[in-house]
Scaffold this motif. Sequence first.
Motif, PDB file in Angstrom:
ATOM      1  N   GLU A  76      47.124  34.403  45.745  1.00 47.98           N
ATOM      2  CA  GLU A  76      47.167  35.464  46.748  1.00 47.98           C
ATOM      3  C   GLU A  76      47.112  36.839  46.070  1.00 47.98           C
ATOM      4  O   GLU A  76      46.368  37.723  46.504  1.00 47.98           O
ATOM      5  N   GLU A  77      47.859  37.005  44.988  1.00 50.71           N
ATOM      6  CA  GLU A  77      47.853  38.272  44.262  1.00 50.71           C
ATOM      7  C   GLU A  77      46.459  38.605  43.721  1.00 50.71           C
ATOM      8  O   GLU A  77      46.050  39.766  43.694  1.00 50.71           O
ATOM      9  N   ALA A  78      45.725  37.575  43.323  1.00 47.51           N
ATOM     10  CA  ALA A  78      44.364  37.774  42.809  1.00 47.51           C
ATOM     11  C   ALA A  78      43.346  37.990  43.929  1.00 47.51           C
ATOM     12  O   ALA A  78      42.182  38.293  43.651  1.00 47.51           O
ATOM     13  N   GLY A  79      43.773  37.823  45.173  1.00 46.77           N
ATOM     14  CA  GLY A  79      42.866  38.024  46.300  1.00 46.77           C
ATOM     15  C   GLY A  79      42.009  36.822  46.637  1.00 46.77           C
ATOM     16  O   GLY A  79      41.012  36.947  47.344  1.00 46.77           O
ATOM     17  N   HIS A  80      42.405  35.642  46.158  1.00 48.42           N
ATOM     18  CA  HIS A  80      41.601  34.439  46.388  1.00 48.42           C
ATOM     19  C   HIS A  80      42.025  33.653  47.624  1.00 48.42           C
ATOM     20  O   HIS A  80      41.210  32.912  48.185  1.00 48.42           O
TER      21      HIS A  80
END
Length: 149
Positions: A76-80
Amino acid sequence: MEDRPDPLYDSPSYLMFEMVRLVRRTAARKFPGQPRWPHLLVLWCVGRFGPLSQREVAGRLSMDAGDLVGIVDALEEAGHVERRRDPGDRRRYALEITEDGRVFLSECLDARLRLNEMLFEPLSPDERRLFKEMILRILAHHDDRFAGR
């Protein structure tokens, strides 16, 4: 001294352990920045079957739900992936892959194909097929997720 077989080199489980170590070392050296298998599996699962709750992902992958939390946080932090309220049950969240996550997953799967080509280069195409079939047979015997593959 008696010439006896070496118990480690005669052990398929030991050889598999060494194979996993080889895969990790080679992947880290040849494809830096690639996610480890657990992250890739979660992303693949959500992309293929999502939206899914974390419990559903854990069940599909036979993963501990507690281990999944950190993996989902990183994705989630990586935007995936995104956590969204499940419209069917507002008490839980559903995981969905983002467009960036789909692109990243595709790139990662391509890199894993290249990794496999490098690792299994010494085997002929028939030997690779047989090797894969034998591994799948063992896995299917112990885990229904691999049955019929």
